[in-house]
Design an enzyme around this catalytic site. Structure first.
Site, PDB file in Angstrom:
ATOM      1  N   GLY A 110      14.763  67.059  26.048  1.00  0.00           N
ATOM      2  CA  GLY A 110      15.329  68.232  25.381  1.00  0.00           C
ATOM      3  C   GLY A 110      15.858  67.814  24.027  1.00  0.00           C
ATOM      4  N   ASN A 111      16.837  68.509  23.520  1.00  0.00           N
ATOM      5  CA  ASN A 111      17.299  68.225  22.162  1.00  0.00           C
ATOM      6  C   ASN A 111      17.843  66.806  22.018  1.00  0.00           C
ATOM      7  OD1 ASN A 111      17.720  69.247  19.450  1.00  0.00           O
ATOM      8  ND2 ASN A 111      19.864  68.864  19.889  1.00  0.00           N
ATOM      9  N   GLY A 168      17.153  64.041  24.299  1.00  0.00           N
ATOM     10  CA  GLY A 168      16.150  63.051  24.663  1.00  0.00           C
ATOM     11  C   GLY A 168      15.053  62.882  23.623  1.00  0.00           C
ATOM     12  N   GLY A 198      14.679  62.701  30.030  1.00  0.00           N
ATOM     13  CA  GLY A 198      15.034  63.979  29.404  1.00  0.00           C
ATOM     14  C   GLY A 198      14.346  64.062  28.060  1.00  0.00           C
ATOM     15  N   LYS A 209      34.754  74.031  27.395  1.00  0.00           N
ATOM     16  CA  LYS A 209      33.331  74.198  27.725  1.00  0.00           C
ATOM     17  C   LYS A 209      33.146  75.609  28.227  1.00  0.00           C
ATOM     18  CE  LYS A 209      29.700  71.442  27.822  1.00  0.00           C
ATOM     19  NZ  LYS A 209      29.528  70.221  27.013  1.00  0.00           N
TER      20      LYS A 209
HETATM   21  N1  GLU Z   1      27.660  70.211  23.634  1.00  0.00           N
HETATM   22  C1  GLU Z   1      27.925  69.002  22.960  1.00  0.00           C
HETATM   23  C2  GLU Z   1      28.684  68.013  23.845  1.00  0.00           C
HETATM   24  O1  GLU Z   1      28.610  68.066  25.050  1.00  0.00           O
HETATM   25  C3  GLU Z   1      28.606  69.245  21.617  1.00  0.00           C
HETATM   26  C4  GLU Z   1      29.866  70.023  21.667  1.00  0.00           C
HETATM   27  C5  GLU Z   1      30.331  70.489  20.303  1.00  0.00           C
HETATM   28  O2  GLU Z   1      29.681  70.211  19.338  1.00  0.00           O
HETATM   29  O3  GLU Z   1      31.381  71.141  20.272  1.00  0.00           O
HETATM   30  O4  GLU Z   1      29.304  67.123  23.371  1.00  0.00           O
END
Ligand code: GLU
Length: 427
Positions: free
Chosen positions: A230-231, A233, A228, A116
């Site tokens: 956003g993308n 919700g 939520g 992350k």
């Molecule tokens: N950000 C998304 C998650 O938390 C997707 C991560 C990704 O596609 O690598 O799962």
């Protein structure tokens, strides 16, 4: 933007998210036969990078930004996980989210590890050009850690396909050639996959469908509340209605919530939010708070905003039959235990919201082959993958007191530990 906006009147808990992730690990690991060395290794991230970089702002001043990338574990494959642009981003959160990515890729059994990253910034205060410069500068700093077979970022809170395109391009400048697969969630014109945009929410709906079948719950007409917009919700609401036939009676975002006992026309809500930025100003429906939404009398509750919105304090008042964790870490450990004790079926985040990373993996595969699938193929493959993961988790749940969190987490730890053992890193 991936996971939704900040929610009003939801007091952020003064807990360390990473400590929570480690506690979850410890609870599940207690059920498994792991050596002390393996346990110690899996409860920590393998690599972390904190960067500080200057960016020239539109007014000629220079601002200094901080960014992070944590590669939690790469035993099962290149690390994978999103990038968040958020004013409260910190290394503790990024560690927790990187750990969850590791368990997430393992629980849905895709050949990737977990990572992350993020930048401490408020995108609402940046112009598009400033946002581009921040995105490119971040990649110049962390680019040395990335690579299509090393670590592959993606969108998350307050980042989107355009930001991924700038980052992919900056990486191409560094390398001297384009490698589409170094980042996912790209625009379709630049190697993105069809079906990536709504993948997190869609995956969640497939899993809700499976859980409902198992609970003998008819989703047609079932009352759903979504926190939520956003993308995640906004697609959870529309797909909840369109795929599952649910009656979406409440939605909320940072500005508060709205309630309509007859069920909203979710497409209309979606279009309203696209035009006005927030859904909470929608003129029809009764105004409610985010806290009230969590406690509504619904069949399905979908927290799709921030971490720690369901805690030991409000969990006893959750009335839903099924809680689908589409956000990362929306419920504290204590809250999950209370809800499970109260007979609420909880679909844990690492499984419920894995649709995004599953389609990111499909994007990597399509980039590698330079051959692109139609959207139905993406949907079918996502359904197969995530439904199979649910079935495995459900089948194993009795070994874990029917605690779905423990079952999903243990399944994931087992898989990562096997890879670590087979590589010869730990006994
Ligand atoms: N950000 C998304 C998650 O938390 C997707 C991560 C990704 O596609 O690598 O799962």
């Amino acid at each position: 933007m991936e996971i939704a906006r900040m929610t009003e009147n939801v007091v952020a808990q003064p807990v360390s998210l990473f400590e929570m992730a480690q506690k979850q690990f410890d609870q599940a690991a207690a059920y498994l036969d792991l050596s002390p060395g393996m346990r110690a290794f899996l409860r920590e991230p393998m690599r972390e990078l904190t960067v500080t970089f200057p960016v020239k702002m539109d007014d000629g001043s220079t601002r200094v930004f901080k960014g992070f990338r944590v590669q939690y574990n790469d035993a099962r494959g290149p690390t994978k996980g999103g990038l968040r642009f958020h004013p409260h981003e910190n290394i503790d959160m990024v560690r927790a989210l990187a750990a969850w990515m590791t368990w997430k890729t393992a629980v849905v059994d895709i050949p990737l590890g977990g990572a992350k990253g993020g930048v401490v910034c408020d995108v609402k205060e940046l112009s598009q050009r400033e946002l581009e410069r921040v995105s490119r500068a971040y990649v110049r700093q962390v680019g040395r850690l990335l690579g299509l077979d090393v670590d592959v970022p993606a969108p998350d809170m307050y980042t989107n396909a355009q930001i991924m395109a700038w980052m992919m391009d900056e990486y191409a400048v560094i390398k001297g050639h384009t490698e589409f697969g170094v980042i996912t969630g790209k625009p379709v014109e630049l190697g993105g996959s069809l079906g990536r945009e709504d993948a997190t929410a869609r995956g969640g709906m497939y899993v809700i469908r499976e859980a409902a079948k198992m609970l003998g719950m008819d989703t047609a007409g079932a009352k759903m509340a979504v926190q939520g917009f956003g993308n995640v919700g906004k697609y959870a609401a529309t797909l909840g209605e369109e795929l599952l036939g649910c009656k979406v009676i409440a939605v909320a975002d940072i500005g508060g919530g709205i309630y309509n006992p007859k069920g909203f026309d979710t497409r209309e809500l979606f279009n309203y939010a696209m035009r006005h930025g927030l859904v909470s100003g929608y003129p029809e429906g009764e105004r409610i708070s985010n806290a009230e939404l969590i406690e509504m009398d619904v069949d399905i509750l979908v927290p799709a905003a921030l971490e720690n919105v369901i805690t030991a304090e409000n969990a006893p008042r959750v009335r839903a039959r099924l809680v689908a964790e589409l956000a990362n870490g929306p419920c504290t450990l204590e809250a999950e235990a209370i809800m499970q004790d109260n007979g609420i079926y909880v679909i844990p985040d690492i499984l419920c919201n894995a649709g995004g990373v599953v389609v990111s993996y499909f994007e990597m595969v399509q980039n590698a082959y330079d051959y692109y699938w139609d959207v139905l193929e993406v949907h079918e493959r996502l359904d197969k993958k995530i439904s199979a993961a649910f079935a495995t988790m459900h089948a194993r749940a009795p070994e874990f007191n029917n605690d779905t969190r423990l079952a999903a987490q243990a399944l994931a730890i087992e898989r990562v530990a096997n890879a670590v053992r087979l590589r010869g890193w730990c006994d």
